[in-house]
Design a protein around this motif. Structure first.
Motif, short mmCIF file in Angstrom:
data_model
loop_
_atom_site.label_atom_id
_atom_site.label_comp_id
_atom_site.label_asym_id
_atom_site.label_seq_id
_atom_site.Cartn_x
_atom_site.Cartn_y
_atom_site.Cartn_z
N ALA A 243 2.18 9.31 -7.41
CA ALA A 243 2.54 10.27 -6.36
C ALA A 243 1.94 11.64 -6.65
N LYS A 244 1.71 11.97 -7.92
CA LYS A 244 1.12 13.26 -8.27
C LYS A 244 -0.37 13.31 -7.95
N LEU A 245 -0.97 12.15 -7.73
CA LEU A 245 -2.41 12.08 -7.50
C LEU A 245 -2.78 12.14 -6.02
N GLY A 246 -1.86 11.75 -5.15
CA GLY A 246 -2.17 11.76 -3.72
C GLY A 246 -1.24 10.86 -2.96
N ALA A 247 -1.12 11.13 -1.66
CA ALA A 247 -0.12 10.44 -0.85
C ALA A 247 -0.35 8.94 -0.75
N ASP A 248 -1.61 8.49 -0.78
CA ASP A 248 -1.89 7.06 -0.58
C ASP A 248 -1.90 6.27 -1.88
N VAL A 249 -1.87 6.94 -3.03
CA VAL A 249 -2.00 6.22 -4.31
C VAL A 249 -0.79 5.32 -4.58
N PRO A 250 0.45 5.78 -4.36
CA PRO A 250 1.57 4.86 -4.58
C PRO A 250 1.48 3.59 -3.74
N PHE A 251 1.03 3.74 -2.48
CA PHE A 251 0.94 2.52 -1.66
C PHE A 251 -0.14 1.57 -2.18
N ALA A 252 -1.25 2.09 -2.69
CA ALA A 252 -2.27 1.22 -3.24
C ALA A 252 -1.73 0.42 -4.43
N LEU A 253 -0.78 1.00 -5.17
CA LEU A 253 -0.12 0.24 -6.23
C LEU A 253 0.80 -0.81 -5.64
N MET A 254 1.52 -0.45 -4.59
CA MET A 254 2.57 -1.31 -4.04
C MET A 254 2.00 -2.44 -3.18
N GLY A 255 1.09 -2.11 -2.27
CA GLY A 255 0.51 -3.11 -1.38
C GLY A 255 1.49 -3.63 -0.35
N GLY A 256 1.11 -4.72 0.32
CA GLY A 256 1.95 -5.30 1.35
C GLY A 256 1.94 -4.46 2.61
N THR A 257 3.10 -4.32 3.21
CA THR A 257 3.29 -3.44 4.36
C THR A 257 4.46 -2.54 4.04
N ALA A 258 4.33 -1.25 4.29
CA ALA A 258 5.38 -0.32 3.90
C ALA A 258 5.42 0.87 4.84
N ILE A 259 6.58 1.50 4.88
CA ILE A 259 6.76 2.74 5.62
C ILE A 259 6.66 3.88 4.62
N GLY A 260 5.85 4.89 4.95
CA GLY A 260 5.70 6.05 4.10
C GLY A 260 6.19 7.30 4.83
N THR A 261 6.99 8.10 4.15
CA THR A 261 7.47 9.36 4.74
C THR A 261 7.20 10.50 3.76
N GLY A 262 7.60 11.71 4.15
CA GLY A 262 7.25 12.88 3.36
C GLY A 262 5.75 13.11 3.49
N ARG A 263 5.06 13.11 2.37
CA ARG A 263 3.59 13.21 2.40
C ARG A 263 2.97 11.82 2.57
N GLY A 264 3.82 10.81 2.74
CA GLY A 264 3.37 9.43 2.82
C GLY A 264 3.61 8.68 1.53
N ASP A 265 4.13 9.40 0.50
CA ASP A 265 4.30 8.81 -0.82
C ASP A 265 5.72 8.29 -1.06
N ARG A 266 6.65 8.58 -0.16
CA ARG A 266 8.00 8.01 -0.27
C ARG A 266 8.00 6.70 0.50
N LEU A 267 8.00 5.62 -0.25
CA LEU A 267 7.72 4.31 0.33
C LEU A 267 8.96 3.43 0.41
N SER A 268 9.02 2.64 1.46
CA SER A 268 10.01 1.57 1.55
C SER A 268 9.32 0.36 2.17
N PRO A 269 9.48 -0.82 1.56
CA PRO A 269 8.80 -2.02 2.10
C PRO A 269 9.24 -2.29 3.53
N ALA A 270 8.31 -2.77 4.33
CA ALA A 270 8.61 -3.15 5.71
C ALA A 270 8.68 -4.67 5.79
#
Length: 309
Positions: free
Chosen positions: A140-167
């Motif tokens: 999350a310190k590196l950029g908004a999309d980096v956590p999702f690249a770790l997580m994968g799948g389909t997810a909802i991102g809020t805040g800067r896009g880095d607060r993730l919850s699986p969809a």
């Protein structure tokens, strides 16, 4: 369980992403925008090969021109390795060789995928065995999309896009990507969005962004036709203003059989959703015949992971 540092090369693969939905709030005092987005990881990957070294370095190969990519400390993969080393207290180096397939500056998170893969490579190579939550905090310190690249799948991102919850979702979605031969700067697209909004209204604030329920319902149903109706991206108008040909490209793809086309993220990659694999192949052929670079991918797919030899 203790992991020992590896003396052998490590191979990590991380996916690019499509923003199925992206609503953007107004810029805050720091210049950043809160967003609400639905990410989907798709089967177009970055491959990171890492080996022990006495310093941190990166080089690139791949299916596109990587000659203009920075290899100094401004590169996101280098930043990821340095941040990981500082966080864990590791003093070793790492040599990163990245094979790029995700469009560069294309709105698909290729740089973020590189960073996510680098974090896993460092963890594997240096034997640090960080838990998932700690890895996501670094990401999350590196950029908004980096956590999702770790997580994968389909997810909802809020805040800067880095607060993730699986969809929750079912089935597989087929996409055809129309890859541009140019890039768009993400900050430039956000600035253009601010200009567009200033032209269209008189100071009325944009409400707090949220993901439309129709997106979540379409994903749960695994229904591409319903998802096509729900696709939306606040950045699309700004991207088209900077690159007007994108509007014609979307029209071309939809006339050639796509259920819908959408600019992915800040663009300029356009993602066309299709009914099924056969429809995607037919659309890919049509776009290729128009001398466009078209790729058939599917989603959702896994996030970054270490590949076994």
């Amino acid at each position: 369980m203790t992991f020992l540092p590896s003396e052998e090369a490590v191979h990590v693969r991380a996916p690019g992403k499509i923003n199925l939905f992206l609503h953007v709030g107004d810029a805050g005092a720091d210049g950043y925008h809160d967003v609400a987005t639905a990410f989907q990881a798709v089967s177009l990957y970055e491959d990171v090969f890492a080996q022990p070294d006495d310093r941190i370095s990166v080089s690139f190969t791949g299916t596109m021109d990587t000659s203009l990519l920075p290899t100094d400390g401004s590169n996101l993969a280098v930043k990821a390795a340095k941040l990981f080393a500082r966080t864990t207290g590791v003093t070793a180096g790492i040599r990163l060789e990245i094979e790029k397939h995700v469009p560069i500056a294309g709105g698909m998170g290729g740089g973020s995928a590189d960073a996510a893969a680098t974090l896993l490579a460092c963890d594997a190579l240096w034997g640090t065995d960080l838990p998932k939550d700690a890895m996501l905090r670094i990401a999350a310190k590196l950029g908004a999309d980096v956590p999702f690249a770790l997580m994968g799948g389909t997810a909802i991102g809020t805040g800067r896009g880095d607060r993730l919850s699986p969809a929750l979702g079912t089935g597989r979605f087929h996409w055809v990507l129309a890859v541009a031969d140019f890039g768009l700067s993400t900050p430039a697209v956000y600035r253009e969005l601010d200009v567009l909004r200033a032209e269209r209204r008189r100071g009325a604030p944009v409400s707090t962004p949220s993901v439309d329920a129709a997106v979540l319902q379409a994903l749960r149903a695994g229904d591409p036709a319903r998802l096509a109706e729900a696709l939306d991206n606040d950045l699309q108008a700004a991207a088209i203003r900077l690159a007007p040909g994108l509007a014609d490209l979307i029209d071309l793809g939809e006339q050639a059989g796509a259920l819908a086309g959408i600019v992915s993220g800040s663009g300029p990659t356009v993602a066309f959703l299709t009914e099924d694999s056969d429809s995607a192949i037919a659309l890919q052929i049509s776009l290729s015949a128009a001398r466009l670079t078209a790729l058939h991918v599917h989603g959702p797919v896994h996030g970054a992971r270490v590949m076994l030899p």
